[in-house]
Design a protein around this motif. Structure first.
Motif, PDB file in Angstrom:
ATOM      1  N   ALA A 136       4.879 -46.427  36.922  1.00 42.12           N
ATOM      2  CA  ALA A 136       5.225 -46.247  38.327  1.00 42.12           C
ATOM      3  C   ALA A 136       6.740 -46.143  38.498  1.00 42.12           C
ATOM      4  N   ASP A 137       7.154 -45.284  39.400  1.00 44.62           N
ATOM      5  CA  ASP A 137       8.571 -45.111  39.753  1.00 44.62           C
ATOM      6  C   ASP A 137       9.389 -44.485  38.632  1.00 44.62           C
ATOM      7  N   ARG A 138       8.727 -43.800  37.711  1.00 48.59           N
ATOM      8  CA  ARG A 138       9.430 -43.147  36.604  1.00 48.59           C
ATOM      9  C   ARG A 138       9.467 -41.632  36.810  1.00 48.59           C
ATOM     10  N   THR A 139      10.415 -40.989  36.157  1.00 49.30           N
ATOM     11  CA  THR A 139      10.484 -39.532  36.125  1.00 49.30           C
ATOM     12  C   THR A 139       9.894 -39.053  34.808  1.00 49.30           C
ATOM     13  N   VAL A 140       8.908 -38.174  34.894  1.00 49.93           N
ATOM     14  CA  VAL A 140       8.185 -37.692  33.716  1.00 49.93           C
ATOM     15  C   VAL A 140       8.390 -36.191  33.588  1.00 49.93           C
ATOM     16  N   MET A 141       8.686 -35.750  32.390  1.00 44.69           N
ATOM     17  CA  MET A 141       8.803 -34.316  32.099  1.00 44.69           C
ATOM     18  C   MET A 141       7.615 -33.886  31.247  1.00 44.69           C
ATOM     19  N   ILE A 142       6.984 -32.786  31.628  1.00 42.84           N
ATOM     20  CA  ILE A 142       5.925 -32.179  30.827  1.00 42.84           C
ATOM     21  C   ILE A 142       6.482 -30.892  30.237  1.00 42.84           C
ATOM     22  N   VAL A 143       6.614 -30.848  28.923  1.00 43.24           N
ATOM     23  CA  VAL A 143       7.141 -29.668  28.235  1.00 43.24           C
ATOM     24  C   VAL A 143       5.951 -28.885  27.673  1.00 43.24           C
ATOM     25  N   GLY A 144       5.675 -27.729  28.275  1.00 49.59           N
ATOM     26  CA  GLY A 144       4.491 -26.954  27.958  1.00 49.59           C
ATOM     27  C   GLY A 144       3.527 -27.055  29.113  1.00 49.59           C
ATOM     28  N   TYR A 145       3.824 -26.313  30.187  1.00 45.32           N
ATOM     29  CA  TYR A 145       3.035 -26.485  31.406  1.00 45.32           C
ATOM     30  C   TYR A 145       1.989 -25.384  31.517  1.00 45.32           C
ATOM     31  N   GLY A 146       0.992 -25.464  30.628  1.00 48.23           N
ATOM     32  CA  GLY A 146      -0.181 -24.606  30.733  1.00 48.23           C
ATOM     33  C   GLY A 146      -1.329 -25.410  31.303  1.00 48.23           C
ATOM     34  N   SER A 147      -2.545 -25.098  30.867  1.00 46.80           N
ATOM     35  CA  SER A 147      -3.707 -25.791  31.423  1.00 46.80           C
ATOM     36  C   SER A 147      -3.721 -27.264  31.033  1.00 46.80           C
ATOM     37  N   ILE A 148      -3.281 -27.596  29.817  1.00 48.01           N
ATOM     38  CA  ILE A 148      -3.234 -29.003  29.414  1.00 48.01           C
ATOM     39  C   ILE A 148      -2.125 -29.723  30.162  1.00 48.01           C
ATOM     40  N   GLY A 149      -0.959 -29.091  30.272  1.00 46.88           N
ATOM     41  CA  GLY A 149       0.131 -29.706  31.020  1.00 46.88           C
ATOM     42  C   GLY A 149      -0.249 -29.976  32.457  1.00 46.88           C
ATOM     43  N   SER A 150      -0.949 -29.034  33.075  1.00 45.12           N
ATOM     44  CA  SER A 150      -1.404 -29.225  34.450  1.00 45.12           C
ATOM     45  C   SER A 150      -2.403 -30.381  34.541  1.00 45.12           C
ATOM     46  N   PHE A 159      -0.591 -42.635  39.351  1.00 42.59           N
ATOM     47  CA  PHE A 159       0.231 -43.713  38.813  1.00 42.59           C
ATOM     48  C   PHE A 159       1.577 -43.841  39.527  1.00 42.59           C
ATOM     49  N   GLU A 160       1.748 -43.080  40.607  1.00 46.18           N
ATOM     50  CA  GLU A 160       2.911 -43.222  41.476  1.00 46.18           C
ATOM     51  C   GLU A 160       4.228 -42.971  40.754  1.00 46.18           C
ATOM     52  N   VAL A 161       4.227 -41.957  39.893  1.00 44.05           N
ATOM     53  CA  VAL A 161       5.497 -41.574  39.286  1.00 44.05           C
ATOM     54  C   VAL A 161       6.412 -41.014  40.375  1.00 44.05           C
ATOM     55  N   THR A 162       7.699 -41.183  40.174  1.00 43.73           N
ATOM     56  CA  THR A 162       8.656 -40.703  41.165  1.00 43.73           C
ATOM     57  C   THR A 162       8.722 -39.184  41.201  1.00 43.73           C
ATOM     58  N   ARG A 163       8.680 -38.586  40.018  1.00 36.23           N
ATOM     59  CA  ARG A 163       8.888 -37.134  39.927  1.00 36.23           C
ATOM     60  C   ARG A 163       8.272 -36.614  38.650  1.00 36.23           C
ATOM     61  N   VAL A 164       7.693 -35.433  38.721  1.00 37.19           N
ATOM     62  CA  VAL A 164       7.230 -34.715  37.536  1.00 37.19           C
ATOM     63  C   VAL A 164       8.067 -33.445  37.401  1.00 37.19           C
ATOM     64  N   ILE A 165       8.699 -33.272  36.247  1.00 41.43           N
ATOM     65  CA  ILE A 165       9.482 -32.069  35.947  1.00 41.43           C
ATOM     66  C   ILE A 165       8.661 -31.221  34.992  1.00 41.43           C
ATOM     67  N   ARG A 166       8.378 -29.988  35.378  1.00 42.01           N
ATOM     68  CA  ARG A 166       7.544 -29.085  34.587  1.00 42.01           C
ATOM     69  C   ARG A 166       8.442 -28.093  33.844  1.00 42.01           C
ATOM     70  N   VAL A 167       8.162 -27.914  32.552  1.00 42.00           N
ATOM     71  CA  VAL A 167       8.972 -27.012  31.726  1.00 42.00           C
ATOM     72  C   VAL A 167       8.048 -26.144  30.880  1.00 42.00           C
ATOM     73  N   LEU A 188      18.219 -31.082  32.232  1.00 41.64           N
ATOM     74  CA  LEU A 188      17.168 -31.911  32.810  1.00 41.64           C
ATOM     75  C   LEU A 188      16.898 -33.187  32.021  1.00 41.64           C
ATOM     76  N   LEU A 189      17.055 -33.155  30.716  1.00 38.13           N
ATOM     77  CA  LEU A 189      16.637 -34.278  29.878  1.00 38.13           C
ATOM     78  C   LEU A 189      17.298 -35.605  30.237  1.00 38.13           C
ATOM     79  N   PRO A 190      18.585 -35.651  30.601  1.00 38.71           N
ATOM     80  CA  PRO A 190      19.188 -36.950  30.911  1.00 38.71           C
ATOM     81  C   PRO A 190      18.575 -37.650  32.126  1.00 38.71           C
ATOM     82  N   GLU A 191      17.778 -36.930  32.931  1.00 34.93           N
ATOM     83  CA  GLU A 191      17.172 -37.519  34.122  1.00 34.93           C
ATOM     84  C   GLU A 191      15.817 -38.164  33.837  1.00 34.93           C
ATOM     85  N   VAL A 192      15.276 -37.983  32.644  1.00 32.90           N
ATOM     86  CA  VAL A 192      13.851 -38.212  32.396  1.00 32.90           C
ATOM     87  C   VAL A 192      13.606 -39.539  31.675  1.00 32.90           C
ATOM     88  N   ASP A 193      12.572 -40.263  32.129  1.00 28.24           N
ATOM     89  CA  ASP A 193      12.167 -41.510  31.483  1.00 28.24           C
ATOM     90  C   ASP A 193      11.097 -41.293  30.416  1.00 28.24           C
TER      91      ASP A 193
END
Length: 313
Positions: A136-150, A159-167, A188-193
């Motif tokens: 919760a309250d974390r920033t998550v990056m998904i690298v590879g935003y196809g059907s699995i990433g979605s 899970f109430e993440v703060t932000r999802v960054i799609r790449v 973008l990477l320095p922002e991500v938990d």
């Protein structure tokens, strides 16, 4: 249509297969069930060593379709030159999204909340509490935003993440927001938990996660890999893990299977699962539905789903 179809599942156990083809069961046995030259539709056995699954390719002189039951087709690419021109290669999009996304969340939560340490403490009969990071309250990056990433994002939302960054390889816009290109990763990477890798293995993504990528991750960040092992440069990852600056949860490794004495087993802050993103109870019914649909399309000369490439193109 009269044609041979090789299936790695017993044909009489798959509902909805169209009439017409001659179905043969082959799951990697030493003896072929029929003449490979007569095979028009080859379904690659799942979770079988590459040398076994690739062995028939030079003899599939009349094949028209090669269908995998895996999301990735990287293991096929070096052998495509053995196939005739015009063969359609299809992946298993729609089969593995749910189970792989489940594992991505399992690894993320387990690593953050310290589950491996709890299991080891249980083995010793020790009661070790304390504070742990939350998703919760974390920033998550998904690298590879196809059907699995979605599908991973679907499961992150509650899970109430703060932000999802799609790449992904190239920029685009989705209903949920923008998808950034790989070229935006350094900024973008320095922002991500938490960084979750779900990208296919290609020439572009091999060692995408190198020393430079890892160095830009913030202190305390978690790297989760449910993609392919070689997406991560293992030597660079070991260097970052050695001082505990970041942690990792890996369903795939390079090399794979991971040798008994490999340093990843004992690296600090690493959770390893043995490439189990796909093989769950969800696999079989989804795989059977895909095969029935694809073969119905094939028999009726309709467009196939999930065509990744056509040989000779």
């Amino acid at each position: 249509m009269t044609a041979d179809v090789w299936l790695p599942l017993p044909p009489d156990e798959i509902d909805g297969l169209p009439e017409g083809p001659r179905y043969h069961y082959w799951n990697g046995a030493e003896e072929y069930p029929a003449d490979p030259a007569d095979c028009a539709f080859y379904v690659v056995p799942y979770m079988t060593p590459d040398p076994v699954t690739l062995r028939p390719l030079p003899e599939l002189t009349g094949v028209q379709v090669v269908q995998t039951l895996s999301a990735g087709v990287d293991f096929l690419l070096p052998a495509l030159g053995q196939l005739p021109t015009g063969v359609r290669v299809c992946n298993a999009r729609g089969v593995h999204e749910a189970s792989t996304a489940e594992l991505a969340l399992t690894l993320t939560l387990s690593a953050l909340r310290g589950v491996p340490g709890f299991v080891r403490a249980q083995d010793r009969g020790e009661w070790n509490g304390g504070f742990r990071p939350s998703l919760a309250d974390r920033t998550v990056m998904i690298v590879g935003y196809g059907s699995i990433g979605s599908a991973i994002e679907d499961r992150l939302v509650p899970f109430e993440v703060t932000r999802v960054i799609r790449v992904a390889r190239s920029a685009r816009t989705t209903e949920r927001g923008p998808v950034h290109p790989f070229t935006d990763l350094p900024a973008l990477l320095p922002e991500v938990d938490v960084v979750i890798l779900s990208t296919p293995l290609t020439d572009t993504t091999r060692h995408l996660v190198d020393a430079g990528f890892l160095a830009r991750m913030k202190d305390g960040a978690l790297l989760v890999n449910v993609a392919r092992g070689p997406v991560v440069e293992t030597k660079a990852l070991l260097a970052e893990l050695a001082d505990g600056r970041i942690t990792a949860a890996l369903d795939v490794t390079d090399p794979e299977p991971l040798p008994r004495e490999h340093p990843l087993w004992t690296a600090p802050g690493v959770l390893i699962s043995p490439h189990v993103g796909g093989p769950t109870s969800a696999f079989r019914p989804r795989a059977e539905r895909l095969l029935a649909d694809q073969l119905t399309r094939f028999v009726n000369r309709e467009p196939l789903r999930n065509v990744i490439l056509t040989t000779g193109s």
